[in-house]
Design a protein around this motif. Structure first.
Motif, short mmCIF file in Angstrom:
data_model
loop_
_atom_site.label_atom_id
_atom_site.label_comp_id
_atom_site.label_asym_id
_atom_site.label_seq_id
_atom_site.Cartn_x
_atom_site.Cartn_y
_atom_site.Cartn_z
N MET A 74 37.35 123.04 45.42
CA MET A 74 36.26 122.53 44.62
C MET A 74 35.98 123.46 43.45
SD MET A 74 33.67 121.40 47.59
CE MET A 74 34.22 120.51 48.96
N PRO A 75 36.73 123.37 42.32
CA PRO A 75 36.66 124.41 41.32
C PRO A 75 35.73 124.12 40.18
CG PRO A 75 38.65 123.19 41.12
CD PRO A 75 37.86 122.53 42.18
N LEU A 76 35.09 125.17 39.66
CA LEU A 76 34.40 125.10 38.39
C LEU A 76 35.32 125.71 37.35
CD1 LEU A 76 30.86 126.36 39.44
CD2 LEU A 76 31.50 124.04 38.89
N SER A 77 35.13 125.36 36.08
CA SER A 77 35.95 125.94 35.03
C SER A 77 35.65 127.42 34.91
CB SER A 77 35.66 125.23 33.70
OG SER A 77 34.34 125.51 33.31
N GLN A 78 36.57 128.17 34.26
CA GLN A 78 36.36 129.59 34.08
C GLN A 78 35.10 129.84 33.26
OE1 GLN A 78 38.04 132.02 35.52
NE2 GLN A 78 39.20 130.45 36.59
N ALA A 79 34.84 128.98 32.28
CA ALA A 79 33.64 129.15 31.48
C ALA A 79 32.39 129.00 32.33
CB ALA A 79 33.62 128.12 30.35
N ALA A 80 32.43 128.01 33.25
CA ALA A 80 31.27 127.81 34.12
C ALA A 80 31.08 128.99 35.05
CB ALA A 80 31.44 126.53 34.93
N LEU A 81 32.17 129.57 35.53
CA LEU A 81 32.06 130.72 36.42
C LEU A 81 31.46 131.92 35.70
CD1 LEU A 81 35.44 130.48 38.34
CD2 LEU A 81 33.16 130.12 39.27
N ALA A 82 31.76 132.04 34.39
CA ALA A 82 31.26 133.17 33.62
C ALA A 82 29.84 132.95 33.13
CB ALA A 82 32.18 133.44 32.42
N ASN A 106 31.84 122.93 44.45
CA ASN A 106 31.81 124.30 44.94
C ASN A 106 32.04 125.26 43.78
OD1 ASN A 106 34.55 124.37 44.46
ND2 ASN A 106 35.14 124.74 46.57
N ARG A 107 32.29 126.51 44.05
CA ARG A 107 32.40 127.51 43.00
C ARG A 107 33.63 127.29 42.12
NH1 ARG A 107 29.48 132.08 43.08
NH2 ARG A 107 31.18 133.27 42.16
N ARG A 108 34.62 126.55 42.61
CA ARG A 108 35.85 126.37 41.84
C ARG A 108 35.87 125.09 41.02
NH1 ARG A 108 37.26 128.06 46.93
NH2 ARG A 108 38.12 130.16 47.09
N GLY A 109 35.08 124.10 41.40
CA GLY A 109 35.13 122.85 40.67
C GLY A 109 34.39 121.73 41.36
N GLN A 110 34.74 120.50 41.01
CA GLN A 110 34.02 119.35 41.54
C GLN A 110 34.93 118.15 41.66
OE1 GLN A 110 30.88 119.26 38.70
NE2 GLN A 110 32.16 118.59 37.01
N ALA A 111 34.53 117.23 42.53
CA ALA A 111 35.27 115.99 42.74
C ALA A 111 34.27 114.85 42.80
CB ALA A 111 36.08 116.06 44.03
N LEU A 112 34.61 113.76 42.14
CA LEU A 112 33.76 112.57 42.13
C LEU A 112 34.53 111.40 42.71
CD1 LEU A 112 31.12 111.15 41.23
CD2 LEU A 112 32.24 110.69 39.05
N SER A 113 33.93 110.69 43.66
CA SER A 113 34.56 109.52 44.29
C SER A 113 33.61 108.34 44.21
CB SER A 113 34.91 109.81 45.75
OG SER A 113 35.79 110.90 45.88
N VAL A 114 34.19 107.15 44.06
CA VAL A 114 33.43 105.90 44.09
C VAL A 114 34.07 105.02 45.15
CG1 VAL A 114 32.73 103.83 42.84
CG2 VAL A 114 32.76 106.05 41.67
N GLN A 115 33.27 104.54 46.09
CA GLN A 115 33.78 103.73 47.19
C GLN A 115 33.11 102.36 47.20
OE1 GLN A 115 34.63 105.28 51.29
NE2 GLN A 115 32.92 103.98 51.85
N MET A 116 33.92 101.32 47.28
CA MET A 116 33.42 99.94 47.39
C MET A 116 33.87 99.37 48.72
SD MET A 116 34.29 98.56 43.54
CE MET A 116 35.95 99.26 43.61
N GLU A 117 32.99 98.63 49.36
CA GLU A 117 33.30 98.04 50.66
C GLU A 117 32.90 96.58 50.68
OE1 GLU A 117 31.76 100.20 53.93
OE2 GLU A 117 32.23 102.15 53.06
N ARG A 118 33.67 95.82 51.44
CA ARG A 118 33.41 94.39 51.59
C ARG A 118 33.52 94.01 53.05
NH1 ARG A 118 31.23 89.63 49.60
NH2 ARG A 118 32.54 87.84 50.10
N ASP A 119 32.47 93.39 53.60
CA ASP A 119 32.53 92.87 54.95
C ASP A 119 33.24 91.52 54.91
OD1 ASP A 119 31.23 94.92 56.40
OD2 ASP A 119 29.31 94.24 55.61
N LEU A 120 34.50 91.50 55.33
CA LEU A 120 35.26 90.26 55.32
C LEU A 120 34.74 89.29 56.38
CD1 LEU A 120 38.83 91.81 54.97
CD2 LEU A 120 37.29 91.05 53.15
N SER A 121 34.23 89.86 57.47
CA SER A 121 33.62 89.09 58.55
C SER A 121 32.72 90.03 59.31
CB SER A 121 34.71 88.50 59.47
OG SER A 121 35.34 89.54 60.21
N SER A 122 32.17 89.58 60.43
CA SER A 122 31.31 90.44 61.23
C SER A 122 32.09 91.57 61.90
CB SER A 122 30.57 89.62 62.28
OG SER A 122 31.51 88.98 63.14
#
Length: 249
Positions: free
Chosen positions: A1-9, A66-82
């Motif tokens: 999970m990295p931050l850029s070197q500029a962000a660390l400084a 975290n201190r090294r960077g970041q990750a972004l996720s988008v999750q979509m879900e569909r209930d096809l049935s019960s």
């Protein structure tokens, strides 16, 4: 999970300000997209609970930093049935050693509903895209959910296998196991915790936090802290997730 070197400084105050702005941007994007998700508030664990609506969409946006960077996720879900739920997840990390973004296509099948027998049993099949010369990662899990304390406490256990083809090595297989719980603290707040591991040591994670219901059973904000001790990703992290539930388009 990295931050850029500029962000660390940069001074610590600037880093917190940047994180706050990123969280606000995430929330704003979520409001535009609308969202809830089966896995959330957990990062690795799924549950075997019945769907509220057989034809609803759910959406969530998750930022892990975290201190090294970041990750972004988008999750979509569909209930096809019960009993059948389809998940599609897309993610992006700022650097190779940043937190691993959640990605893939998954199908969860509910075989025993807690509404029928008081506990839940499901299976989950998934595939994640190939990355850095490695083939697509595939996973098969058995999922058990058990309610306690008049359904104020839920325990969730996942166990199964994942396998991936690697250049020059062939197919590598590892056992996957997770154990998680969520506690209905108040109608507006839940507490949650999860621990996960793989037998090859690649992924070891502890994650805990609080879910805040901004609109009950419709809009939730999860804020959590965690630590990874796996071979590929190590260190503390912060996870922020915004989820929308029971959407109909």
């Amino acid at each position: 999970m990295p931050l850029s070197q500029a962000a660390l400084a940069a001074p610590k105050g600037h880093r917190f300000r940047a994180l706050g702005l990123t969280a606000l941007a995430l929330i704003g994007a979520g409001v535009v997209m609308c969202a809830r998700a089966d896995d959330r508030p957990f990062l690795r664990t799924t549950h075997a609970m019945a769907a509220d609506d057989d034809e609803a969409w759910e959406l969530s946006s998750t930022l892990v930093v975290n201190r090294r960077g970041q990750a972004l996720s988008v999750q979509m879900e569909r209930d096809l049935s019960s009993t059948q739920r389809l998940e599609i997840e897309l993610g992006k990390a700022t650097r190779p050693d940043a937190p691993e973004p959640e990605q893939g296509l998954r199908l969860r099948s509910l075989w025993v509903s807690p509404q029928d027998l008081g506990w839940g049993l499901a299976t989950k099949l998934g595939v994640e895209p190939s990355l850095d010369g490695h083939g697509a990662r595939q996973q098969a899990l058995a999922v058990v959910s058990l309610p306690l304390a008049q359904e104020r406490l839920w325990l969730h256990a996942n166990a199964g296998w994942q396998w991936q083809r690697t250049s020059g090595v062939g197919t590598q297989r590892a056992q996957v196991s997770t154990l998680a719980a969520h506690w209905v603290w108040t109608p507006q707040r839940w507490a949650y915790v999860e621990g996960t591991r793989t037998s090859d040591g690649r992924d070891r994670l502890l994650h805990l936090g609080v879910r805040h219901w901004l609109q009950h059973h419709k809009l939730a904000l999860d804020t959590g802290w965690g630590r990874q001790n796996g071979n590929e990703h190590r260190g503390d992290f912060v996870a922020i997730n915004l989820s929308w539930f029971d959407l109909n388009f």
